[in-house]
Motif scaffolding. Structure first.
Motif, PDB file in Angstrom:
ATOM      1  N   ILE A   1      -6.304  -3.521   7.002  1.00  0.00           N
ATOM      2  CA  ILE A   1      -6.116  -3.694   5.558  1.00  0.00           C
ATOM      3  C   ILE A   1      -7.210  -2.963   4.792  1.00  0.00           C
ATOM      4  O   ILE A   1      -6.937  -2.341   3.755  1.00  0.00           O
ATOM      5  CB  ILE A   1      -6.052  -5.190   5.194  1.00  0.00           C
ATOM      6  N   LYS A   2      -8.432  -2.990   5.290  1.00  0.00           N
ATOM      7  CA  LYS A   2      -9.519  -2.255   4.635  1.00  0.00           C
ATOM      8  C   LYS A   2      -9.221  -0.765   4.613  1.00  0.00           C
ATOM      9  O   LYS A   2      -9.401  -0.100   3.597  1.00  0.00           O
ATOM     10  CB  LYS A   2     -10.849  -2.520   5.343  1.00  0.00           C
ATOM     11  N   ARG A   3      -8.737  -0.211   5.729  1.00  0.00           N
ATOM     12  CA  ARG A   3      -8.401   1.221   5.789  1.00  0.00           C
ATOM     13  C   ARG A   3      -7.244   1.556   4.857  1.00  0.00           C
ATOM     14  O   ARG A   3      -7.266   2.578   4.170  1.00  0.00           O
ATOM     15  CB  ARG A   3      -8.060   1.622   7.217  1.00  0.00           C
ATOM     16  N   LEU A   4      -6.230   0.705   4.837  1.00  0.00           N
ATOM     17  CA  LEU A   4      -5.100   0.943   3.946  1.00  0.00           C
ATOM     18  C   LEU A   4      -5.528   0.895   2.479  1.00  0.00           C
ATOM     19  O   LEU A   4      -5.040   1.673   1.652  1.00  0.00           O
ATOM     20  CB  LEU A   4      -3.997  -0.087   4.198  1.00  0.00           C
ATOM     21  N   THR A   5      -6.445   0.014   2.154  1.00  0.00           N
ATOM     22  CA  THR A   5      -6.969  -0.087   0.790  1.00  0.00           C
ATOM     23  C   THR A   5      -7.656   1.212   0.387  1.00  0.00           C
ATOM     24  O   THR A   5      -7.442   1.727  -0.708  1.00  0.00           O
ATOM     25  CB  THR A   5      -7.937  -1.278   0.668  1.00  0.00           C
ATOM     26  N   VAL A   6      -8.485   1.753   1.275  1.00  0.00           N
ATOM     27  CA  VAL A   6      -9.184   3.006   0.993  1.00  0.00           C
ATOM     28  C   VAL A   6      -8.192   4.158   0.850  1.00  0.00           C
ATOM     29  O   VAL A   6      -8.280   4.965  -0.081  1.00  0.00           O
ATOM     30  CB  VAL A   6     -10.238   3.313   2.084  1.00  0.00           C
ATOM     31  N   LEU A   7      -7.228   4.250   1.765  1.00  0.00           N
ATOM     32  CA  LEU A   7      -6.239   5.324   1.700  1.00  0.00           C
ATOM     33  C   LEU A   7      -5.417   5.252   0.409  1.00  0.00           C
ATOM     34  O   LEU A   7      -5.149   6.283  -0.226  1.00  0.00           O
ATOM     35  CB  LEU A   7      -5.311   5.261   2.917  1.00  0.00           C
ATOM     36  N   ASP A   8      -5.033   4.060   0.009  1.00  0.00           N
ATOM     37  CA  ASP A   8      -4.261   3.888  -1.219  1.00  0.00           C
ATOM     38  C   ASP A   8      -5.114   4.259  -2.433  1.00  0.00           C
ATOM     39  O   ASP A   8      -4.643   4.911  -3.366  1.00  0.00           O
ATOM     40  CB  ASP A   8      -3.738   2.460  -1.321  1.00  0.00           C
ATOM     41  N   ALA A   9      -6.379   3.868  -2.423  1.00  0.00           N
ATOM     42  CA  ALA A   9      -7.273   4.198  -3.538  1.00  0.00           C
ATOM     43  C   ALA A   9      -7.484   5.713  -3.643  1.00  0.00           C
ATOM     44  O   ALA A   9      -7.474   6.272  -4.745  1.00  0.00           O
ATOM     45  CB  ALA A   9      -8.612   3.484  -3.368  1.00  0.00           C
ATOM     46  N   CYS A  10      -7.644   6.382  -2.513  1.00  0.00           N
ATOM     47  CA  CYS A  10      -7.803   7.844  -2.513  1.00  0.00           C
ATOM     48  C   CYS A  10      -6.553   8.519  -3.058  1.00  0.00           C
ATOM     49  O   CYS A  10      -6.628   9.469  -3.835  1.00  0.00           O
ATOM     50  CB  CYS A  10      -8.112   8.345  -1.105  1.00  0.00           C
ATOM     51  N   ARG A  11      -5.392   8.029  -2.650  1.00  0.00           N
ATOM     52  CA  ARG A  11      -4.136   8.568  -3.166  1.00  0.00           C
ATOM     53  C   ARG A  11      -4.053   8.381  -4.666  1.00  0.00           C
ATOM     54  O   ARG A  11      -3.711   9.292  -5.414  1.00  0.00           O
ATOM     55  CB  ARG A  11      -2.943   7.869  -2.497  1.00  0.00           C
ATOM     56  N   PHE A  12      -4.416   7.210  -5.137  1.00  0.00           N
ATOM     57  CA  PHE A  12      -4.367   6.904  -6.562  1.00  0.00           C
ATOM     58  C   PHE A  12      -5.255   7.857  -7.354  1.00  0.00           C
ATOM     59  O   PHE A  12      -4.848   8.398  -8.383  1.00  0.00           O
ATOM     60  CB  PHE A  12      -4.791   5.447  -6.805  1.00  0.00           C
ATOM     61  N   VAL A  13      -6.468   8.095  -6.874  1.00  0.00           N
ATOM     62  CA  VAL A  13      -7.398   8.994  -7.571  1.00  0.00           C
ATOM     63  C   VAL A  13      -6.842  10.414  -7.597  1.00  0.00           C
ATOM     64  O   VAL A  13      -6.923  11.104  -8.604  1.00  0.00           O
ATOM     65  CB  VAL A  13      -8.798   8.946  -6.920  1.00  0.00           C
ATOM     66  N   ARG A  14      -6.258  10.865  -6.474  1.00  0.00           N
ATOM     67  CA  ARG A  14      -5.695  12.222  -6.438  1.00  0.00           C
ATOM     68  C   ARG A  14      -4.519  12.370  -7.407  1.00  0.00           C
ATOM     69  O   ARG A  14      -4.362  13.393  -8.052  1.00  0.00           O
ATOM     70  CB  ARG A  14      -5.243  12.567  -5.029  1.00  0.00           C
TER      71      ARG A  14
ATOM     72  N   PHE B   1       0.853  -1.179   0.000  1.00  0.00           N
ATOM     73  CA  PHE B   1       0.000   0.000   0.000  1.00  0.00           C
ATOM     74  C   PHE B   1       0.890   1.229   0.000  1.00  0.00           C
ATOM     75  O   PHE B   1       1.824   1.325   0.783  1.00  0.00           O
ATOM     76  CB  PHE B   1      -0.895   0.018   1.238  1.00  0.00           C
ATOM     77  N   LYS B   2       0.588   2.182  -0.901  1.00  0.00           N
ATOM     78  CA  LYS B   2       1.323   3.437  -0.966  1.00  0.00           C
ATOM     79  C   LYS B   2       0.453   4.517  -0.347  1.00  0.00           C
ATOM     80  O   LYS B   2      -0.723   4.639  -0.677  1.00  0.00           O
ATOM     81  CB  LYS B   2       1.644   3.785  -2.418  1.00  0.00           C
ATOM     82  N   LEU B   3       1.061   5.319   0.525  1.00  0.00           N
ATOM     83  CA  LEU B   3       0.312   6.359   1.226  1.00  0.00           C
ATOM     84  C   LEU B   3       0.688   7.742   0.704  1.00  0.00           C
ATOM     85  O   LEU B   3       1.717   7.936   0.074  1.00  0.00           O
ATOM     86  CB  LEU B   3       0.566   6.257   2.726  1.00  0.00           C
ATOM     87  N   GLU B   4      -0.169   8.727   0.972  1.00  0.00           N
ATOM     88  CA  GLU B   4       0.032  10.098   0.494  1.00  0.00           C
ATOM     89  C   GLU B   4       1.340  10.709   0.986  1.00  0.00           C
ATOM     90  O   GLU B   4       1.936  11.534   0.309  1.00  0.00           O
ATOM     91  CB  GLU B   4      -1.128  10.983   0.949  1.00  0.00           C
ATOM     92  N   ASN B   5       1.782  10.328   2.158  1.00  0.00           N
ATOM     93  CA  ASN B   5       2.993  10.922   2.735  1.00  0.00           C
ATOM     94  C   ASN B   5       4.274  10.288   2.189  1.00  0.00           C
ATOM     95  O   ASN B   5       5.366  10.603   2.639  1.00  0.00           O
ATOM     96  CB  ASN B   5       2.971  10.828   4.256  1.00  0.00           C
ATOM     97  N   GLY B   6       4.132   9.378   1.219  1.00  0.00           N
ATOM     98  CA  GLY B   6       5.293   8.725   0.627  1.00  0.00           C
ATOM     99  C   GLY B   6       5.680   7.419   1.303  1.00  0.00           C
ATOM    100  O   GLY B   6       6.558   6.709   0.839  1.00  0.00           O
TER     101      GLY B   6
END
Length: 69
Positions: free
Chosen positions: A46-59, A3-8
């Motif tokens: 894992i569900k939260r990480l999935t959502v965070l990664d998806a939001c990052r991807f869309v941005r 999972f990739k997060l917004e903060n890198g």
């Protein structure tokens, strides 16, 4: 999974016999945390990480119904 997060940061999850390992790496690729959670504890994380990664991807890449021709 990775999972990739917004903060890198990146969080890699690995199934183990006694749970799921969460390894967090900073922007430089250095491991800053490694935690083993039971399977029951890991599922909501894992569900939260999935959502965070998806939001990052869309941005980063955009998204929407009009992007596919």
């Amino acid at each position: 999974m990775l999972f990739k997060l917004e903060n890198g940061y990146r969080v890699r999850t690995t199934r183990m016999t006694d749970g799921v390992e969460f390894e967090t790496r900073n922007r430089k690729g250095e491991t800053i945390s490694s935690v083993l959670h039971s399977h029951a504890e890991a599922v909501p994380l894992i569900k939260r990480l999935t959502v965070l990664d998806a939001c990052r991807f869309v941005r980063v890449f955009g998204g929407g119904a009009n992007t596919i021709a």
